[in-house]
Design a protein around this motif. Structure first.
Motif, mmCIF file in Angstrom:
data_model
loop_
_atom_site.group_PDB
_atom_site.id
_atom_site.type_symbol
_atom_site.label_atom_id
_atom_site.label_comp_id
_atom_site.label_asym_id
_atom_site.label_seq_id
_atom_site.Cartn_x
_atom_site.Cartn_y
_atom_site.Cartn_z
ATOM 1 N N SER A 16 18.527 -89.111 -36.597
ATOM 2 C CA SER A 16 17.191 -89.642 -36.900
ATOM 3 C C SER A 16 16.105 -88.806 -36.232
ATOM 4 O O SER A 16 15.050 -88.555 -36.831
ATOM 5 C CB SER A 16 17.094 -91.099 -36.430
ATOM 6 N N VAL A 17 16.342 -88.358 -35.002
ATOM 7 C CA VAL A 17 15.362 -87.507 -34.325
ATOM 8 C C VAL A 17 15.250 -86.171 -35.046
ATOM 9 O O VAL A 17 14.134 -85.643 -35.226
ATOM 10 C CB VAL A 17 15.742 -87.313 -32.841
ATOM 11 N N GLU A 18 16.374 -85.609 -35.479
ATOM 12 C CA GLU A 18 16.322 -84.339 -36.217
ATOM 13 C C GLU A 18 15.508 -84.490 -37.501
ATOM 14 O O GLU A 18 14.780 -83.580 -37.902
ATOM 15 C CB GLU A 18 17.735 -83.860 -36.540
ATOM 16 N N THR A 19 15.600 -85.652 -38.138
ATOM 17 C CA THR A 19 14.825 -85.894 -39.361
ATOM 18 C C THR A 19 13.337 -85.994 -39.065
ATOM 19 O O THR A 19 12.501 -85.582 -39.878
ATOM 20 C CB THR A 19 15.325 -87.176 -40.046
ATOM 21 N N LEU A 20 12.983 -86.533 -37.885
ATOM 22 C CA LEU A 20 11.572 -86.534 -37.492
ATOM 23 C C LEU A 20 11.057 -85.109 -37.305
ATOM 24 O O LEU A 20 9.908 -84.804 -37.642
ATOM 25 C CB LEU A 20 11.389 -87.323 -36.193
ATOM 26 N N LEU A 21 11.914 -84.229 -36.777
ATOM 27 C CA LEU A 21 11.520 -82.845 -36.559
ATOM 28 C C LEU A 21 11.459 -82.069 -37.879
ATOM 29 O O LEU A 21 10.626 -81.184 -38.051
ATOM 30 C CB LEU A 21 12.513 -82.157 -35.608
ATOM 31 N N ARG A 22 12.366 -82.421 -38.816
ATOM 32 C CA ARG A 22 12.424 -81.744 -40.118
ATOM 33 C C ARG A 22 12.577 -82.814 -41.199
ATOM 34 O O ARG A 22 13.697 -83.170 -41.585
ATOM 35 C CB ARG A 22 13.599 -80.768 -40.161
ATOM 36 N N PRO A 23 11.477 -83.359 -41.721
ATOM 37 C CA PRO A 23 11.539 -84.476 -42.679
ATOM 38 C C PRO A 23 12.364 -84.191 -43.925
ATOM 39 O O PRO A 23 12.897 -85.124 -44.537
ATOM 40 C CB PRO A 23 10.066 -84.702 -43.032
ATOM 41 N N GLU A 24 12.525 -82.917 -44.293
ATOM 42 C CA GLU A 24 13.293 -82.605 -45.510
ATOM 43 C C GLU A 24 14.771 -82.977 -45.358
ATOM 44 O O GLU A 24 15.496 -83.124 -46.359
ATOM 45 C CB GLU A 24 13.165 -81.115 -45.858
ATOM 46 N N LEU A 25 15.229 -83.139 -44.123
ATOM 47 C CA LEU A 25 16.629 -83.502 -43.899
ATOM 48 C C LEU A 25 16.948 -84.915 -44.363
ATOM 49 O O LEU A 25 18.118 -85.262 -44.559
ATOM 50 C CB LEU A 25 16.976 -83.368 -42.404
ATOM 51 N N GLU A 26 15.924 -85.725 -44.554
ATOM 52 C CA GLU A 26 16.144 -87.101 -45.004
ATOM 53 C C GLU A 26 16.731 -87.150 -46.412
ATOM 54 O O GLU A 26 17.402 -88.120 -46.787
ATOM 55 C CB GLU A 26 14.830 -87.878 -44.968
ATOM 56 N N LYS A 27 16.523 -86.093 -47.181
ATOM 57 C CA LYS A 27 16.919 -86.108 -48.589
ATOM 58 C C LYS A 27 18.327 -85.574 -48.817
ATOM 59 O O LYS A 27 18.807 -85.559 -49.955
ATOM 60 C CB LYS A 27 15.925 -85.278 -49.404
ATOM 61 N N VAL A 28 19.007 -85.115 -47.758
ATOM 62 C CA VAL A 28 20.333 -84.503 -47.935
ATOM 63 C C VAL A 28 21.320 -85.120 -46.950
ATOM 64 O O VAL A 28 20.924 -85.640 -45.900
ATOM 65 C CB VAL A 28 20.266 -82.978 -47.693
ATOM 66 N N PRO A 29 22.626 -85.075 -47.262
ATOM 67 C CA PRO A 29 23.614 -85.472 -46.253
ATOM 68 C C PRO A 29 23.583 -84.472 -45.103
ATOM 69 O O PRO A 29 23.663 -83.261 -45.320
ATOM 70 C CB PRO A 29 24.941 -85.440 -47.016
ATOM 71 N N MET A 30 23.418 -84.957 -43.892
ATOM 72 C CA MET A 30 23.181 -84.087 -42.744
ATOM 73 C C MET A 30 23.952 -84.591 -41.524
ATOM 74 O O MET A 30 24.148 -85.794 -41.358
ATOM 75 C CB MET A 30 21.678 -84.069 -42.435
ATOM 76 N N GLY A 137 8.990 -94.002 -35.820
ATOM 77 C CA GLY A 137 9.706 -93.593 -37.021
ATOM 78 C C GLY A 137 11.208 -93.711 -36.900
ATOM 79 O O GLY A 137 11.951 -93.153 -37.718
ATOM 80 N N LEU A 138 11.696 -94.430 -35.895
ATOM 81 C CA LEU A 138 13.128 -94.657 -35.690
ATOM 82 C C LEU A 138 13.467 -96.099 -36.028
ATOM 83 O O LEU A 138 12.612 -96.981 -35.960
ATOM 84 C CB LEU A 138 13.520 -94.378 -34.237
ATOM 85 N N THR A 139 14.722 -96.345 -36.375
ATOM 86 C CA THR A 139 15.164 -97.721 -36.606
ATOM 87 C C THR A 139 16.137 -98.138 -35.512
ATOM 88 O O THR A 139 16.859 -97.304 -34.949
ATOM 89 C CB THR A 139 15.828 -97.891 -37.980
ATOM 90 N N VAL A 140 16.129 -99.441 -35.221
ATOM 91 C CA VAL A 140 16.934 -100.003 -34.142
ATOM 92 C C VAL A 140 17.658 -101.240 -34.667
ATOM 93 O O VAL A 140 17.072 -102.062 -35.371
ATOM 94 C CB VAL A 140 16.042 -100.415 -32.944
ATOM 95 N N SER A 141 18.936 -101.362 -34.336
ATOM 96 C CA SER A 141 19.671 -102.599 -34.582
ATOM 97 C C SER A 141 19.765 -103.355 -33.265
ATOM 98 O O SER A 141 20.001 -102.756 -32.215
ATOM 99 C CB SER A 141 21.068 -102.312 -35.128
ATOM 100 N N VAL A 142 19.563 -104.683 -33.324
ATOM 101 C CA VAL A 142 19.481 -105.493 -32.105
ATOM 102 C C VAL A 142 20.451 -106.663 -32.189
ATOM 103 O O VAL A 142 20.485 -107.387 -33.191
ATOM 104 C CB VAL A 142 18.049 -106.028 -31.882
ATOM 105 N N GLY A 143 21.235 -106.824 -31.133
ATOM 106 C CA GLY A 143 22.059 -108.009 -30.975
ATOM 107 C C GLY A 143 21.381 -108.962 -30.008
ATOM 108 O O GLY A 143 20.834 -108.527 -28.987
#
Length: 409
Positions: A16-30, A137-143
């Motif tokens: 997720s951090v890498e996608t913040l640095l390079r938004p184009e990575l969101e569109k491909v399996p990475m 711009g990150l997502t978090v799961s919470v218990g």
């Protein structure tokens, strides 16, 4: 009144951090991976698109590429991960001062006393998820639960970007059917031992005789049996609480296999140098030296040895480690990785240190060595970690040397 504990887990954090640095990575399996050339060629994290192809964390790059030929590989940017980890924890601290990090991407929060200000536990969890998503711009799961063990299970239960509540009323329905390996601190070895007792789910562990589990797994068995039954009273520690240092270690996977005494000696000297410097920085000495060796087939052995006197000298740690290796390992057999750890720590001021009545140490020689290694610490502090090191590092082909060879790992 029950405590209200949250466990917050950043989803696919590195990716997720890498996608913040390079938004184009969101569109491909990475996937984020180590460097195959230095034999760290494993998957460290993957995004949701790669996950759909079955790409798994800790598998080798070639395995991942076989599942997903179009997989985009990116190198890790650890400085950025540390930065975003700090920013996420700063958001958590808006809701409570009891925030206990558990790795770079997970934290427990005790929000028992925060409910009058911010609402119920689930409401706080949802607010945290929204804030982290909008600000970073990150997502978090919470218990959300009444103890730490079940809160962590909750954050793993549904991903990404979800809140799961595990209460006294529903934990038997949610938790007990889960595989026992989902429980905190139940690793592969413990799962194998429990399987011998026909224990494969958390519910089966909860129902198993506690004394029998303890007989097979010791104190850890008692602890995980309590966890399975919802009996975890461990506190959430504030982020700035002083942590007791129980051991200081460093390990390295080498560019090529180590073969023979000279390779092993160089590896041990550099690791011992790093471990001893860190112990001096923390103001501790070790009474025990531990060595872990892994061969190219990933088979590992671990051995330890008590020292005649506590030490934080690299020379003494290296001598003990080499002695352990000579006794426990065929020097002709290849080695992929070595880890050296100083354990059974004591204060460097001398508390608890007993001198032998029969073989008094050479105090003058030891004092000279301590002054020498302290001087090396000073040089590194002033000019950088690479300013000085063992002579054998020069020109080696096993991956030691150059920028950061003495970096703490």
């Amino acid at each position: 009144m029950d405590r209200v504990i949250l466990h917050c887990d950043c989803n696919a954090f590195y990716a997720s951090v890498e996608t913040l640095l390079r938004p184009e990575l969101e569109k491909v399996p990475m996937a984020v991976c180590g460097d195959p050339e230095s034999r760290h060629g494993i998957i460290l994290a993957k995004n949701e698109r790669a996950k759909k192809f079955g790409v798994a964390t800790a598998e080798t790059i070639w395995q991942a590429k076989r599942k997903c030929p179009g997989l985009t590989l990116v190198p890790p940017h650890r400085g950025e991960y540390v930065k975003y980890s700090r920013l996420v924890n700063e958001i958590y601290q808006r809701y409570t001062d009891q925030v206990e990090p558990f790795g770079i991407d997970e934290s427990w929060l005790d929000v028992t006393g925060s409910q009058n200000l911010f609402g119920t536990g689930p409401e706080i969890a949802d607010e945290i998820r929204r804030t982290v998503r909008e600000e970073l711009g990150l997502t978090v799961s919470v218990g959300v639960s009444f103890n730490k063990a079940f809160a962590k299970l909750g954050s793993d239960y549904k991903k990404p970007d979800a809140t799961t509540v595990i209460s006294r009323e529903n934990f038997r329905r949610i938790v007990w059917p889960l595989p026992v390996g989902a429980l905190l601190y139940v690793g592969k070895a413990a799962q194998e031992t429990l399987a011998q007792l026909q224990v494969r789910t958390i519910g089966q562990l909860a129902a198993c005789d506690r004394a029998l589990v303890a007989k097979r797994l010791g104190k850890m068995g008692e602890m995980i049996h309590d966890y399975a039954n919802g009996l975890d009273m461990s506190p959430v520690r504030a982020a700035d609480d002083a942590r007791e240092i129980k051991s200081v270690g460093n390990g390295m996977t080498y560019r090529r296999n180590l073969v023979g005494l000279e390779d092993i000696r160089l590896a041990v000297l550099t690791l011992s140098d790093s471990v001893s410097a860190r112990m001096r920085r923390h103001g501790v000495k070790c009474r025990t030296v531990q060595v872990l060796i892994r061969d190219p087939g990933f088979k590992s052995i671990s051995r330890q040895r008590a020292l005649p006197a506590p030490t934080h000298l690299g020379k003494e740690i290296a001598e003990a480690a080499l002695s352990i290796i000579r006794d426990a390992w065929d020097l002709r057999a290849p080695i992929r990785m070595i880890t050296i750890t100083g354990a059974s720590l004591t204060d460097a001021g001398g508390a608890g240190e007993q001198l032998s009545l029969f073989a008094p140490p050479d105090d003058e020689s030891r004092e000279k060595r301590e002054r020498l290694e302290a001087a090396v610490d000073g040089i590194r502090e002033k000019f950088g970690q690479d300013a000085i090191g063992p002579a054998g590092v020069l020109g080696n082909d096993i991956g030691i040397g150059g920028a950061g060879w003495n970096k703490d790992e």
